[in-house]
Design a protein around this motif. Structure first.
Motif, mmCIF file in Angstrom:
data_model
loop_
_atom_site.group_PDB
_atom_site.id
_atom_site.type_symbol
_atom_site.label_atom_id
_atom_site.label_comp_id
_atom_site.label_asym_id
_atom_site.label_seq_id
_atom_site.Cartn_x
_atom_site.Cartn_y
_atom_site.Cartn_z
ATOM 1 N N VAL A 283 0.824 -1.207 0.000
ATOM 2 C CA VAL A 283 0.000 0.000 0.000
ATOM 3 C C VAL A 283 0.859 1.259 0.000
ATOM 4 C CG1 VAL A 283 -0.215 0.265 2.513
ATOM 5 C CG2 VAL A 283 -2.093 1.018 1.015
ATOM 6 N N CYS A 284 2.115 1.150 0.415
ATOM 7 C CA CYS A 284 2.989 2.326 0.443
ATOM 8 C C CYS A 284 3.489 2.705 -0.942
ATOM 9 C CB CYS A 284 4.149 2.109 1.402
ATOM 10 S SG CYS A 284 3.652 2.170 3.138
ATOM 11 N N GLY A 285 3.095 1.958 -1.959
ATOM 12 C CA GLY A 285 3.332 2.401 -3.319
ATOM 13 C C GLY A 285 2.396 3.535 -3.689
ATOM 14 N N GLU A 286 1.282 3.663 -2.965
ATOM 15 C CA GLU A 286 0.359 4.790 -3.151
ATOM 16 C C GLU A 286 0.974 6.013 -2.481
ATOM 17 O OE1 GLU A 286 -2.751 7.608 -2.530
ATOM 18 O OE2 GLU A 286 -1.736 6.563 -0.893
ATOM 19 N N GLU A 287 0.992 7.148 -3.190
ATOM 20 C CA GLU A 287 1.833 8.263 -2.769
ATOM 21 C C GLU A 287 1.504 8.823 -1.391
ATOM 22 O OE1 GLU A 287 1.583 11.207 -5.801
ATOM 23 O OE2 GLU A 287 -0.545 11.614 -5.503
ATOM 24 N N THR A 288 0.251 8.886 -1.012
ATOM 25 C CA THR A 288 -0.047 9.434 0.315
ATOM 26 C C THR A 288 0.324 8.451 1.418
ATOM 27 O OG1 THR A 288 -2.361 8.673 0.284
ATOM 28 C CG2 THR A 288 -1.910 10.862 -0.620
ATOM 29 N N SER A 289 0.183 7.151 1.156
ATOM 30 C CA SER A 289 0.636 6.144 2.127
ATOM 31 C C SER A 289 2.150 6.193 2.276
ATOM 32 C CB SER A 289 0.213 4.740 1.680
ATOM 33 O OG SER A 289 -1.181 4.628 1.576
ATOM 34 N N LEU A 290 2.824 6.373 1.164
ATOM 35 C CA LEU A 290 4.277 6.477 1.161
ATOM 36 C C LEU A 290 4.729 7.653 2.025
ATOM 37 C CD1 LEU A 290 6.518 6.300 -2.010
ATOM 38 C CD2 LEU A 290 6.698 8.243 -0.478
ATOM 39 N N ILE A 291 4.059 8.781 1.849
ATOM 40 C CA ILE A 291 4.410 9.983 2.615
ATOM 41 C C ILE A 291 4.166 9.764 4.105
ATOM 42 C CG2 ILE A 291 3.711 12.377 3.050
ATOM 43 C CD1 ILE A 291 3.309 12.601 -0.026
ATOM 44 N N GLN A 292 3.047 9.138 4.432
ATOM 45 C CA GLN A 292 2.765 8.827 5.836
ATOM 46 C C GLN A 292 3.869 7.955 6.421
ATOM 47 O OE1 GLN A 292 -0.698 9.195 7.809
ATOM 48 N NE2 GLN A 292 -0.224 11.064 6.664
ATOM 49 N N SER A 293 4.305 6.964 5.670
ATOM 50 C CA SER A 293 5.354 6.069 6.133
ATOM 51 C C SER A 293 6.670 6.824 6.346
ATOM 52 C CB SER A 293 5.556 4.932 5.130
ATOM 53 O OG SER A 293 6.617 4.084 5.503
ATOM 54 N N MET A 294 7.006 7.725 5.421
ATOM 55 C CA MET A 294 8.245 8.496 5.557
ATOM 56 C C MET A 294 8.213 9.408 6.779
ATOM 57 S SD MET A 294 9.825 9.515 1.874
ATOM 58 C CE MET A 294 8.664 10.824 1.569
ATOM 59 N N GLU A 295 7.034 9.790 7.173
ATOM 60 C CA GLU A 295 6.894 10.645 8.342
ATOM 61 C C GLU A 295 6.918 9.859 9.648
ATOM 62 O OE1 GLU A 295 4.247 14.269 6.334
ATOM 63 O OE2 GLU A 295 3.256 12.723 7.540
ATOM 64 N N GLY A 296 7.059 8.544 9.529
ATOM 65 C CA GLY A 296 7.106 7.700 10.721
ATOM 66 C C GLY A 296 5.755 7.253 11.202
ATOM 67 N N LEU A 297 4.723 7.475 10.376
ATOM 68 C CA LEU A 297 3.364 7.077 10.726
ATOM 69 C C LEU A 297 3.027 5.743 10.085
ATOM 70 C CD1 LEU A 297 1.688 10.574 10.143
ATOM 71 C CD2 LEU A 297 2.487 9.615 12.322
ATOM 72 N N ARG A 298 1.872 5.215 10.447
ATOM 73 C CA ARG A 298 1.382 3.991 9.821
ATOM 74 C C ARG A 298 1.120 4.275 8.344
ATOM 75 N NH1 ARG A 298 -1.371 -0.765 11.444
ATOM 76 N NH2 ARG A 298 -2.913 -1.468 9.931
ATOM 77 N N GLY A 299 1.559 3.358 7.477
ATOM 78 C CA GLY A 299 1.397 3.559 6.043
ATOM 79 C C GLY A 299 -0.048 3.402 5.602
ATOM 80 N N GLU A 300 -0.794 4.492 5.671
ATOM 81 C CA GLU A 300 -2.199 4.486 5.258
ATOM 82 C C GLU A 300 -2.452 5.669 4.337
ATOM 83 O OE1 GLU A 300 -4.424 2.606 9.191
ATOM 84 O OE2 GLU A 300 -4.299 4.782 8.957
ATOM 85 N N PRO A 301 -3.348 5.504 3.360
ATOM 86 C CA PRO A 301 -3.654 6.621 2.453
ATOM 87 C C PRO A 301 -4.447 7.708 3.165
ATOM 88 C CG PRO A 301 -5.138 4.792 2.034
ATOM 89 C CD PRO A 301 -4.132 4.295 3.038
ATOM 90 N N THR A 302 -4.337 8.907 2.669
ATOM 91 C CA THR A 302 -5.134 10.019 3.180
ATOM 92 C C THR A 302 -6.117 10.460 2.112
ATOM 93 O OG1 THR A 302 -3.468 11.624 2.432
ATOM 94 C CG2 THR A 302 -3.288 10.803 4.694
ATOM 95 N N VAL A 303 -7.135 11.156 2.532
ATOM 96 C CA VAL A 303 -8.161 11.622 1.598
ATOM 97 C C VAL A 303 -7.576 12.702 0.693
ATOM 98 C CG1 VAL A 303 -10.420 12.726 1.399
ATOM 99 C CG2 VAL A 303 -9.998 11.068 3.226
ATOM 100 N N LYS A 304 -7.863 12.583 -0.607
ATOM 101 C CA LYS A 304 -7.436 13.598 -1.574
ATOM 102 C C LYS A 304 -8.663 14.232 -2.225
ATOM 103 C CE LYS A 304 -4.761 10.524 -3.695
ATOM 104 N NZ LYS A 304 -3.762 9.901 -4.599
ATOM 105 N N PRO A 305 -8.687 15.574 -2.405
ATOM 106 C CA PRO A 305 -7.650 16.536 -2.028
ATOM 107 C C PRO A 305 -7.602 16.755 -0.510
ATOM 108 C CG PRO A 305 -9.569 17.652 -2.953
ATOM 109 C CD PRO A 305 -9.836 16.180 -3.075
ATOM 110 N N PRO A 306 -6.504 17.405 -0.022
ATOM 111 C CA PRO A 306 -5.400 17.977 -0.803
ATOM 112 C C PRO A 306 -4.457 16.904 -1.328
ATOM 113 C CG PRO A 306 -4.944 18.199 1.532
ATOM 114 C CD PRO A 306 -6.332 17.631 1.430
ATOM 115 N N PHE A 307 -3.933 17.148 -2.518
ATOM 116 C CA PHE A 307 -2.966 16.252 -3.119
ATOM 117 C C PHE A 307 -1.566 16.577 -2.591
ATOM 118 C CE2 PHE A 307 -6.539 16.222 -5.998
ATOM 119 C CZ PHE A 307 -6.642 14.875 -6.352
#
Length: 597
Positions: A283-307
């Motif tokens: 799931v971290c291949g999805e860009e918002t999940s990836l960003i969450q993971s890089m921030e040290g959070l659980r790799g989960e998608p966020t609602v878009k927008p905002p992109f």
């Protein structure tokens, strides 16, 4: 490299290293040393040549002789015969399956004839751990040109005019994404390279990073200039140790040369790159999940927008592109937007890298122009189906894609055509199946993968895919009813419409595409309790043919539950009630007396 008369290029990608590629390098170096040729011959570790089916690969320069399936024991002969005596080692040359002739130059092989290597342009040609070899092939000239001669807007226009679209699966126009991020006002912005490649059977991004890491670093710096970012982050799964190792080397070399870091090329532009590690969550291949993971959070998608282009890493504007997308950027700058746009189709420009795998003769990494048909890829480049079997289906787009059939073989490969056919481009996985594959089981396999990889944030994906898998499991066990097929389709459509991110929205694709293209297989499982491909274990029935059974007793001796009875030299019988369908008897029978019904 100029002082050497001969260069021996050895594939040092993960695949060939697993087949003693590193040992071959050492043996070649030993043979060179023993013959006192150190000043004339250089042994070079390169990236993937692509022809994985015939690896390990060794290529001789300057005559371009292409040796396949090389072993450590061949190293001495290659040096003594080819280098010293000037004679090709015939048995190591590629054998054309059509007429059994030997082919010495890869450009004459069907595997390479229809390929155009842009993203893979340096893989197999340079030592990825030597920045000078990258520079010798126009490396970092695009970056110098951009930051000394262009405005960010000028560069973005070139990328837009080229028609480059994201190669990570979404296909969003790259130049437009850069432009959006550029226009957002912020004192701090980020460039992110998505190297979290999680599709089963996919190894496109890994091979680029292993074979040509500087192309990605250069492109990230160009993107940083265009969007006014000073930091680049590469998010890569920790399961790619060789790619990580070569990235680290490339980053240090680029800093030492001054092509990343402070005041690049004497300008006011500064840009540096860091590596961030992923734990292998699909799931971290999805860009918002990836960003969450890089921030040290659980790799989960966020609602878009905002992109992410507006609010991404640490809440700042962030441009996310995948490895292959970035690898195209420097060559577009150097050769021009019109050159790139002249390749491919009207709406899908350039080339696409595919990891060709499955029941195919030429497993490997290929790069073809958009618009190449599936037939060309599978039968011309891929060499057709293994063991003379019949083509049945090809899965494109990984777990998010669909299974296409013979009627789709002449469909030109591009983003829109694959979507219209019920599949998708995805990141570039392409798995070929033959007549022995059960399409219901294939759909079940991908659903099993998706269920395991779902982050669980939204109910349609977390619960819905589990229910989809359970229905498929019932079907493969012969326990389903007709209404289960209706429930399967309805639930799949609901999941597509209501899931939060791309993982859930595309997870039903393998189910829907197999239901559309192979309805007879689903009906056979439900109404007849039979698996036409004879792959579903619960639906198998092992039968002994009395006319061909010689009563050797081997089958009864290997049966773990004593389900086979019969006297010596007399036909045997299988008790279907006791049989656990392990297949041991079928595998051991030397007379072909046991069949699967």
């Amino acid at each position: 490299m100029a002082k050497f008369k001969n260069h021996i290029l050895v594939c040092a990608g993960t695949g060939c290293r697993a087949s003693e590629g590193e040992e071959i390098v050492q043996e070649l170096k030993t043979a060179v040393s023993q013959n006192q040729l150190e000043n004339e011959v250089q042994v070079v570790r390169t990236g993937c040549f692509g022809f994985c089916e015939k690896g390990p690969i060794v290529k001789m320069i300057p005559d371009n002789t292409f040796y396949t399936q090389v072993k450590t024991a061949d190293a001495k002969e290659i040096v003594e015969e080819h280098i010293i005596k000037g004679r090709q080692v015939q048995r190591l040359l590629y054998e054309n399956p059509e007429d059994a002739t030997r082919i010495s130059d890869s450009k004459h092989m069907n595997f390479y004839k229809k390929q155009i290597r842009i993203a893979l342009r340096n893989c197999g040609f340079i030592n990825p751990e030597n920045i000078n070899e990258y520079v010798a092939r126009d490396g970092y000239t695009a970056l110098g040109k951009v930051i000394t001669e262009m405005t960010p807007e000028d560069c973005i226009d070139i990328i837009k005019q080229s028609g480059l679209r994201g190669r990570g699966g979404g296909g969003f126009p790259t130049g437009l994404k850069w432009e959006i991020t550029n226009k957002v006002e912020s004192a701090e912005k980020y460039v992110v390279c998505n190297a979290d490649e999680g599709d089963p059977g996919a190894f496109m991004d890994r091979s680029i990073l292993e074979g040509d890491p500087h192309s990605v670093l250069e492109a990230m710096a160009i993107c940083g200039y265009c969007i006014e970012a000073s930091v680049g982050l590469i998010y890569i799964r920790a399961e790619y140790p060789l790619a990580i190792q070569r990235l680290k080397i490339a980053i240090e070399q680029a800093r030492d040369l001054g092509v990343i870091g402070d005041n690049i090329f004497g300008t006011e532009f500064s840009f540096d790159v860091e590596i961030r590690y992923g734990a292998g969550a699909f799931v971290c291949g999805e860009e918002t999940s990836l960003i969450q993971s890089m921030e040290g959070l659980r790799g989960e998608p966020t609602v878009k927008p905002p992109f992410p282009s507006v609010k991404g890493y640490m809440g700042k504007p962030t441009n996310v592109n995948n490895v292959e997308t970035f690898a195209n950027v420097p060559v577009i700058i150097n050769k021009g937007a019109a050159w790139f746009a002249s390749i491919g189709t009207e709406k899908s420009k350039g080339t696409k890298v595919f990891a060709l795998a499955g029941k195919i003769n030429n497993v490997g990494l290929i790069e073809v122009p958009m618009g190449t048909t599936l037939r060309e890829v599978i039968f011309d480049i891929g060499g057709g189906i293994k063991d003379g079997r019949k083509f049945k289906s090809v899965q494109t787009g990984g777990p998010s894609g669909g299974c296409l059939t013979e009627k789709h073989l002449d469909v030109p490969i591009d983003y829109d055509n694959l979507l219209e056919s019920g599949s998708m481009m995805g990141s570039g996985g392409m798995i070929v199946m033959d007549e022995d594959d059960c399409m219901v089981s294939v759909a079940k396999f991908y659903l099993d993968f998706t269920v395991e990889e779902s982050c669980g944030k939204c109910a349609p994906c977390r619960i819905g895919n589990k229910r989809l898998y359970e229905i498929l499991d019932k079907i493969t066990k012969g326990k389903a009813q007709f209404e289960d097929l209706d429930n399967l389709r309805n639930l799949a459509n609901v999941i597509k419409d209501t899931s939060l991110c791309g993982l859930g929205q595309t997870s039903p694709n393998p189910v829907l595409s197999t239901m559309d293209n192979f309805p007879e297989e689903y009906l056979a499982h439900v109404h007849q309790g039979k698996c036409p491909a004879k792959q579903c274990k619960a639906l198998k029935e092992y039968v002994i043919n009395a006319e061909t059974c010689v009563g050797c007793t081997l089958c009864s001796r290997v049966c773990p539950v004593n389900a086979i009875t019969g006297d010596k030299k007399q036909p045997h019988l299988i008790n279907a009630q006791l049989c656990i369908k392990c297949g041991a008897c079928f595998a051991k029978c030397k007379f072909g007396a046991i069949s699967i019904q």
